[in-house]
Design an enzyme around this catalytic site. Structure first.
Site, PDB file in Angstrom:
ATOM      1  N   TYR A   1      -1.843  -3.077  20.531  1.00 41.52           N
ATOM      2  CA  TYR A   1      -1.988  -3.674  21.871  1.00 41.52           C
ATOM      3  C   TYR A   1      -3.092  -2.970  22.649  1.00 41.52           C
ATOM      4  O   TYR A   1      -3.168  -1.742  22.652  1.00 41.52           O
ATOM      5  CB  TYR A   1      -0.667  -3.555  22.640  1.00 41.52           C
ATOM      6  CG  TYR A   1      -0.781  -3.962  24.096  1.00 41.52           C
ATOM      7  CD1 TYR A   1      -0.506  -5.256  24.502  1.00 41.52           C
ATOM      8  CD2 TYR A   1      -1.198  -3.045  25.059  1.00 41.52           C
ATOM      9  CE1 TYR A   1      -0.630  -5.635  25.833  1.00 41.52           C
ATOM     10  CE2 TYR A   1      -1.334  -3.413  26.388  1.00 41.52           C
ATOM     11  CZ  TYR A   1      -1.042  -4.707  26.768  1.00 41.52           C
ATOM     12  OH  TYR A   1      -1.178  -5.085  28.090  1.00 41.52           O
TER      13      TYR A   1
ATOM     14  N   GLU B   1      -5.935  -8.767  28.303  1.00 43.94           N
ATOM     15  CA  GLU B   1      -4.979  -8.279  27.317  1.00 43.94           C
ATOM     16  C   GLU B   1      -5.322  -8.778  25.929  1.00 43.94           C
ATOM     17  O   GLU B   1      -5.634  -9.964  25.756  1.00 43.94           O
ATOM     18  CB  GLU B   1      -3.581  -8.815  27.666  1.00 43.94           C
ATOM     19  CG  GLU B   1      -2.671  -7.781  28.202  1.00 43.94           C
ATOM     20  CD  GLU B   1      -1.256  -8.322  28.402  1.00 43.94           C
ATOM     21  OE1 GLU B   1      -0.365  -7.525  28.608  1.00 43.94           O
ATOM     22  OE2 GLU B   1      -1.052  -9.549  28.344  1.00 43.94           O
TER      23      GLU B   1
END
Ligand code: GDP
Ligand code: MN
Length: 392
Positions: A112, A200
């Protein structure tokens, strides 16, 4: 402002950030063409991805990997046009009207990466976690240490040494570190160049042959900066937005729909927040946030009324105005006109203060319509909460 994954990946690619090969498709034929082309160019599989402005598509059945063109066709038919329900769409789901068809990657690890403004620190923060592919909110709640953070000094920007630290924290192989640093610096540049408010990559993947890719990408832009990004403004897809919020934006009204039954019309964002608080404090629940702005005119106020009334949950309307640039008599005239034009039968409760408040009160009294005016903000909140509970 939100955009689709395929649009976000276009922006990444333009900044030299690696994304899988793929194309957007609006119809079955277009999607099949893209899939065929990818297979013809040596793809071992393709992934069919629903394009909606919400995350959690994978779990909801909106992301499927196909090993051959037959499977690809099955998934394209399944996903295109479906009502996709995820934890971010609400129970009604969102209709899928386009797909991203991409070459699959041989995933080794799902990681991530994210950049967001940390308001408490008054700095951007670059986050990295080994726990990619899942909901980062869950990781943050259960195991906050699993999220590594680098705070960015606005004077110098995100530094290569910070990217290296994050790359090591992710446990990347020595052969991947430099590539990861370049990747992260590219993301930072995207964030700054586009005036993003959130960026993101989940998952950020490593492949079995040591490559790095953004397998998913979400970018939100700062609405207040959109005036200087004409090309980004064109990426807006109003079909993905709440129709009432789209309507409100046409009149420069700041409107956000909520779940309660007391509609609010307020001038000023701070007063709008305070109004929502006092409704809760009085035992009620606001149906929306609505800031008509300091200089609202009659047309905007009528539009605001129409928007509030279009929400079927609304049982009562609370107008809380502090007359400054927007004089109370102007507001009162607009409210009376709107109530007459739109045949409003719901109870309207007002709290008025400020410039020309006496004239404003007189206009309401002489209108022949029934308005309740609270002596104070709390008084008005109590009246409107009781009115909403009474139903009429
Ligand atoms: P989201 O659920 O809306 O966040 O959509 P994502 O794009 O993140 O996809 C969800 C999951 O699907 C990812 O975490 C991956 O596990 C999987 N996925 C997406 N693309 C591919 C791919 O190209 N190959 C493989 N094997 N899995 C993929
Ligand atoms: Mn994702």
């Amino acid at each position: 402002m939100k955009i689709h994954e395929y649009q976000a990946k276009d922006i990444l690619a333009k900044h030299g950030v690696a994304v899988p090969r793929g194309e957007v498709a609006n119809t079955l034929d277009e999607a099949l063409d893209v899939a065929k082309k990818l297979f013809a160019n040596g793809a071992s599989g393709v992934v069919v991805k629903a394009q909606i402005h919400a995350g959690g598509r994978g779990k909801g059945g909106g992301v499927k990997v196909a090993k051959n063109i037959q499977d690809a066709e099955t998934y394209i038919k399944q996903i295109l046009g479906m009502q996709l329900i995820t934890h971010q769409t609400g129970p009604q789901g969102q209709k899928v009207s386009r797909l991203l068809i991409e070459e699959t990657a041989a995933i080794d690890r799902e990681l991530y990466l994210g950049i967001v403004l940390d308001r408490a620190a008054a700095k951007l923060v670059f986050m990295a976690s080994k726990a990619g592919g899942m909901e980062i909110e869950e990781v943050a709640a259960k195991d906050p240490k699993a999220i590594h953070k680098a705070y960015i000094d606005p004077a110098v920007g995100f530094q290569p040494y910070q990217a290296r630290q994050l790359a090591f924290a992710l446990g990347l192989k020595p052969t991947q570190i430099n590539q990861a640093v370049k990747f992260m610096l590219g993301l930072y540049k995207v964030y700054i160049d586009t005036d993003a408010s959130l960026l993101e990559i989940n998952p950020f993947i490593t492949t079995k042959d040591d490559q790095l890719f953004a397998l998913d990408c979400k970018i939100n832009f700062d609405d207040n900066a959109m005036f200087r990004h004409k090309e980004l403004k064109e990426l807006r897809d109003v079909a993905e937005e709440d129709p009432l919020e789209v309507e409100a934006s046409k009149y420069a009204l700041n409107y956000i729909k909520l779940d309660g039954n007391i509609a609010c019309m307020v001038n000023g964002a701070g007063l709008a927040m305070a109004t929502m608080d006092i409704i809760q404090y009085a035992g009620g629940s606001p149906a929306n946030f609505l800031d008509v702005g300091g200089g609202a005119n009659q047309q905007q106020i009528e539009a605001a009324f129409a928007i509030l009334l279009a929400d079927k949950n609304v049982q009562a309307i609370f107008i809380n105005i502090f007359g400054g640039i927007l004089r109370v008599d102007v507001l009162a005239t607009a409210v009376v006109a709107a109530a007459k034009n739109l045949n409003v039968t719901l109870p309207i409760v007002l709290r008025l203060e400020g410039t020309n408040v006496e004239e404003g009160r007189k206009i309401l009294e002489e209108s022949g319509l029934k308005f309740a005016v609270g002596a104070t903000m709390k008084d008005a909140a109590d009246i409107v909460v009781a009115a909403a509970k009474g139903g009429k």
